[in-house]
Design a protein around this motif. Structure first.
Motif, PDB file in Angstrom:
ATOM      1  N   PHE A 115       0.784  -1.314  -0.122  1.00 55.87           N
ATOM      2  CA  PHE A 115       0.046  -0.088  -0.127  1.00 55.87           C
ATOM      3  C   PHE A 115       0.973   1.362   0.038  1.00 55.87           C
ATOM      4  CE2 PHE A 115      -2.227   3.584   2.622  1.00 55.87           C
ATOM      5  CZ  PHE A 115      -3.213   3.444   1.798  1.00 55.87           C
ATOM      6  N   ARG A 116       0.504   2.154  -1.051  1.00 61.27           N
ATOM      7  CA  ARG A 116       1.440   3.090  -0.798  1.00 61.27           C
ATOM      8  C   ARG A 116       0.533   4.670  -0.187  1.00 61.27           C
ATOM      9  NH1 ARG A 116       2.111   4.883  -6.244  1.00 61.27           N
ATOM     10  NH2 ARG A 116       4.161   5.890  -5.730  1.00 61.27           N
ATOM     11  N   PRO A 117       0.971   5.047   0.782  1.00 57.02           N
ATOM     12  CA  PRO A 117       0.208   6.107   1.453  1.00 57.02           C
ATOM     13  C   PRO A 117       0.141   7.343   0.476  1.00 57.02           C
ATOM     14  CG  PRO A 117       1.721   5.181   3.056  1.00 57.02           C
ATOM     15  CD  PRO A 117       2.236   4.561   1.612  1.00 57.02           C
ATOM     16  N   GLY A 118      -1.105   7.937   0.451  1.00 52.18           N
ATOM     17  CA  GLY A 118      -1.563   9.035  -0.462  1.00 52.18           C
ATOM     18  C   GLY A 118      -1.854   8.708  -1.948  1.00 52.18           C
ATOM     19  N   HIS A 119      -1.630   7.447  -2.302  1.00 55.55           N
ATOM     20  CA  HIS A 119      -1.839   6.942  -3.527  1.00 55.55           C
ATOM     21  C   HIS A 119      -3.089   5.861  -3.711  1.00 55.55           C
ATOM     22  CE1 HIS A 119       1.418   8.854  -5.914  1.00 55.55           C
ATOM     23  NE2 HIS A 119       2.227   8.730  -4.587  1.00 55.55           N
ATOM     24  N   GLY A 120      -3.063   4.959  -2.726  1.00 56.77           N
ATOM     25  CA  GLY A 120      -3.865   3.939  -2.571  1.00 56.77           C
ATOM     26  C   GLY A 120      -5.311   4.060  -2.090  1.00 56.77           C
ATOM     27  N   ASP A 121      -6.147   3.169  -2.621  1.00 59.11           N
ATOM     28  CA  ASP A 121      -7.644   3.227  -1.964  1.00 59.11           C
ATOM     29  C   ASP A 121      -7.445   1.952  -0.989  1.00 59.11           C
ATOM     30  OD1 ASP A 121      -8.539   5.200  -3.379  1.00 59.11           O
ATOM     31  OD2 ASP A 121      -9.040   3.837  -5.146  1.00 59.11           O
ATOM     32  N   LEU A 122      -8.393   1.995   0.039  1.00 61.41           N
ATOM     33  CA  LEU A 122      -8.545   0.923   0.810  1.00 61.41           C
ATOM     34  C   LEU A 122      -9.841   0.008   0.388  1.00 61.41           C
ATOM     35  CD1 LEU A 122      -7.905   2.222   4.523  1.00 61.41           C
ATOM     36  CD2 LEU A 122      -6.632   0.924   3.248  1.00 61.41           C
ATOM     37  N   ASP A 123      -9.605  -1.063  -0.006  1.00 60.89           N
ATOM     38  CA  ASP A 123     -10.553  -2.013  -0.557  1.00 60.89           C
ATOM     39  C   ASP A 123     -11.333  -2.986   0.393  1.00 60.89           C
ATOM     40  OD1 ASP A 123      -9.842  -1.123  -3.296  1.00 60.89           O
ATOM     41  OD2 ASP A 123      -7.926  -2.303  -2.799  1.00 60.89           O
ATOM     42  N   PHE A 124     -12.798  -2.704   0.209  1.00 62.15           N
ATOM     43  CA  PHE A 124     -13.460  -3.618   1.441  1.00 62.15           C
ATOM     44  C   PHE A 124     -14.346  -4.408   0.420  1.00 62.15           C
ATOM     45  CE2 PHE A 124     -11.914  -0.611   4.185  1.00 62.15           C
ATOM     46  CZ  PHE A 124     -11.715  -1.446   5.524  1.00 62.15           C
ATOM     47  N   PHE A 125     -14.843  -5.491   0.858  1.00 62.42           N
ATOM     48  CA  PHE A 125     -15.919  -6.346   0.068  1.00 62.42           C
ATOM     49  C   PHE A 125     -16.848  -6.523   1.223  1.00 62.42           C
ATOM     50  CE2 PHE A 125     -17.362 -10.863  -1.652  1.00 62.42           C
ATOM     51  CZ  PHE A 125     -18.172 -10.028  -2.464  1.00 62.42           C
ATOM     52  N   ALA A 126     -18.001  -6.164   0.975  1.00 66.90           N
ATOM     53  CA  ALA A 126     -19.296  -6.470   1.891  1.00 66.90           C
ATOM     54  C   ALA A 126     -20.372  -7.666   1.346  1.00 66.90           C
ATOM     55  CB  ALA A 126     -20.133  -5.303   2.248  1.00 66.90           C
ATOM     56  N   VAL A 127     -20.628  -8.497   2.202  1.00 66.25           N
ATOM     57  CA  VAL A 127     -21.555  -9.538   1.715  1.00 66.25           C
ATOM     58  C   VAL A 127     -22.877  -9.426   2.746  1.00 66.25           C
ATOM     59  CG1 VAL A 127     -22.163 -12.126   1.435  1.00 66.25           C
ATOM     60  CG2 VAL A 127     -19.839 -11.228   1.068  1.00 66.25           C
ATOM     61  N   PHE A 128     -24.208  -9.048   1.934  1.00 65.63           N
ATOM     62  CA  PHE A 128     -25.198  -8.903   2.343  1.00 65.63           C
ATOM     63  C   PHE A 128     -26.103 -10.083   2.291  1.00 65.63           C
ATOM     64  CE2 PHE A 128     -23.479  -4.688   2.060  1.00 65.63           C
ATOM     65  CZ  PHE A 128     -23.872  -4.140   3.124  1.00 65.63           C
ATOM     66  N   ASP A 129     -27.209 -10.359   3.115  1.00 65.32           N
ATOM     67  CA  ASP A 129     -28.329 -11.223   2.923  1.00 65.32           C
ATOM     68  C   ASP A 129     -29.284 -10.852   2.217  1.00 65.32           C
ATOM     69  OD1 ASP A 129     -29.491  -9.708   4.743  1.00 65.32           O
ATOM     70  OD2 ASP A 129     -29.882 -11.149   6.125  1.00 65.32           O
ATOM     71  N   THR A 130     -29.751  -9.645   1.691  1.00 63.66           N
ATOM     72  CA  THR A 130     -30.396  -9.207   1.053  1.00 63.66           C
ATOM     73  C   THR A 130     -29.931  -7.953   0.464  1.00 63.66           C
ATOM     74  OG1 THR A 130     -31.597  -7.802   2.565  1.00 63.66           O
ATOM     75  CG2 THR A 130     -32.505  -9.918   2.214  1.00 63.66           C
ATOM     76  N   ASP A 131     -30.751  -7.379  -0.595  1.00 69.84           N
ATOM     77  CA  ASP A 131     -30.140  -6.011  -1.316  1.00 69.84           C
ATOM     78  C   ASP A 131     -30.195  -4.969   0.072  1.00 69.84           C
ATOM     79  OD1 ASP A 131     -29.761  -6.580  -3.668  1.00 69.84           O
ATOM     80  OD2 ASP A 131     -31.856  -5.974  -4.466  1.00 69.84           O
ATOM     81  N   PRO A 132     -29.152  -4.257   0.264  1.00 71.19           N
ATOM     82  CA  PRO A 132     -28.857  -3.214   1.330  1.00 71.19           C
ATOM     83  C   PRO A 132     -29.922  -2.068   0.821  1.00 71.19           C
ATOM     84  CG  PRO A 132     -26.880  -3.372   0.283  1.00 71.19           C
ATOM     85  CD  PRO A 132     -27.910  -4.708  -0.168  1.00 71.19           C
ATOM     86  N   PRO A 133     -30.694  -1.327   1.441  1.00 69.65           N
ATOM     87  CA  PRO A 133     -30.978   0.212   1.373  1.00 69.65           C
ATOM     88  C   PRO A 133     -29.658   1.094   0.938  1.00 69.65           C
ATOM     89  CG  PRO A 133     -32.257  -0.804   3.143  1.00 69.65           C
ATOM     90  CD  PRO A 133     -31.197  -1.705   2.888  1.00 69.65           C
ATOM     91  N   ALA A 134     -30.125   1.755   0.194  1.00 67.88           N
ATOM     92  CA  ALA A 134     -28.957   2.965  -0.204  1.00 67.88           C
ATOM     93  C   ALA A 134     -28.280   3.627   1.226  1.00 67.88           C
ATOM     94  CB  ALA A 134     -29.372   4.055  -1.228  1.00 67.88           C
ATOM     95  N   ASP A 135     -29.238   3.926   1.886  1.00 72.38           N
ATOM     96  CA  ASP A 135     -28.665   4.525   3.334  1.00 72.38           C
ATOM     97  C   ASP A 135     -27.705   3.484   4.202  1.00 72.38           C
ATOM     98  OD1 ASP A 135     -30.998   2.926   3.939  1.00 72.38           O
ATOM     99  OD2 ASP A 135     -30.811   3.901   5.884  1.00 72.38           O
ATOM    100  N   VAL A 136     -27.895   2.298   3.985  1.00 72.42           N
ATOM    101  CA  VAL A 136     -27.191   1.273   4.553  1.00 72.42           C
ATOM    102  C   VAL A 136     -25.789   1.356   4.118  1.00 72.42           C
ATOM    103  CG1 VAL A 136     -26.715  -1.057   5.086  1.00 72.42           C
ATOM    104  CG2 VAL A 136     -29.070  -0.258   5.715  1.00 72.42           C
ATOM    105  N   LEU A 137     -25.719   1.400   2.895  1.00 74.03           N
ATOM    106  CA  LEU A 137     -24.314   1.364   2.282  1.00 74.03           C
ATOM    107  C   LEU A 137     -23.776   2.528   2.424  1.00 74.03           C
ATOM    108  CD1 LEU A 137     -25.246  -0.043  -1.294  1.00 74.03           C
ATOM    109  CD2 LEU A 137     -23.939  -1.253   0.631  1.00 74.03           C
ATOM    110  N   GLU A 138     -24.385   3.501   2.344  1.00 74.69           N
ATOM    111  CA  GLU A 138     -23.654   5.088   2.838  1.00 74.69           C
ATOM    112  C   GLU A 138     -23.192   4.923   4.405  1.00 74.69           C
ATOM    113  OE1 GLU A 138     -26.691   7.833   2.220  1.00 74.69           O
ATOM    114  OE2 GLU A 138     -26.788   7.745   0.013  1.00 74.69           O
TER     115      GLU A 138
END
Length: 219
Positions: free
Chosen positions: A33-56
């Motif tokens: 990881f390069r500070p100032g250049h890279g993103d932090l990558d996350f993967f979330a698994v939900f049991d149903t379609d999450p509402p937009a406000d939950v993702l936010e």
């Protein structure tokens, strides 16, 4: 960081109930990881379609919990648990397809358990990724071309023998195999710079490399 994420999720009952699994992957987990250049990558698994406000709210939790890390932003992908077990269902995230080997090798399960995902070998998944790159390159602007060119250079390194997505491994493999132009394009990509070529030259580079990679795969 992980404990802070779990505490924040526990405090948000609705978010915690709908979220099955949260995984961090990418360069932070690979150790390059390069500070100032890279993103932090996350993967979330939900049991149903999450509402937009939950993702936010989840993105906000991740931003607040990682505020001490100098990153460009949170890259959050998500999927249904049921889609993960079906070969062609859901979104074809490249980290679950062509780069799955890296996802399995370099990740941290922040919450829940590692999900059941059909195994996909790199060379088996590569043609599909090349097809997608061909679709994207036609209308890509300068920034999109820079990213696509960097990815094509990385794919070239993997086909040439690089055994990981670590930036040093990719760059060294491109040097050792005398892919000098791909090496220059890749270095520009890492520095968030437009490669030392015109837009059309870069577009031709991507198209030429995808064609050559497809030929390599087809033998």
């Amino acid at each position: 960081m992980d404990e802070s994420v779990r505490e924040c999720l526990t405090a948000d009952g609705e978010l915690r109930r709908s979220l099955d699994t949260l995984i961090r992957y990418g360069s932070y987990e690979r150790g390059d990881f390069r500070p100032g250049h890279g993103d932090l990558d996350f993967f979330a698994v939900f049991d149903t379609d999450p509402p937009a406000d939950v993702l936010e709210r989840l993105e906000e939790v991740l931003r607040e919990s990682t505020s001490e890390i100098d990153h460009r932003g949170i890259d959050l992908a998500w999927e249904h648990e049921t889609n993960l077990g079906q070969p062609d269902a859901g979104v074809r995230f490249k980290f679950l397809y062509v780069y799955q080997f890296d996802f399995r090798r370099h990740h941290t399960v922040v919450l829940g358990d590692f999900p059941t995902i059909p195994r996909r070998e790199f060379r088996e998944a590569l043609p599909g990724r090349l097809d997608r790159i061909d679709q994207l390159v036609t209308d890509a602007g300068d920034e999109g071309l820079r990213i696509l060119a960097g990815e094509v250079a990385r794919l070239r390194a993997l086909c040439a023998g690089a055994d990981s997505l670590r930036k040093q491994d990719v760059a060294e493999t491109l040097t050792d195999t005398e892919h000098s132009k791909a090496r220059r394009v890749y270095e520009a990509y890492l520095e968030d710079e437009v490669a030392p070529y015109t837009t059309e030259e870069l577009r031709r580079f991507v198209s030429r490399e995808t064609e050559a990679l497809r030929s390599d795969v087809n033998g």
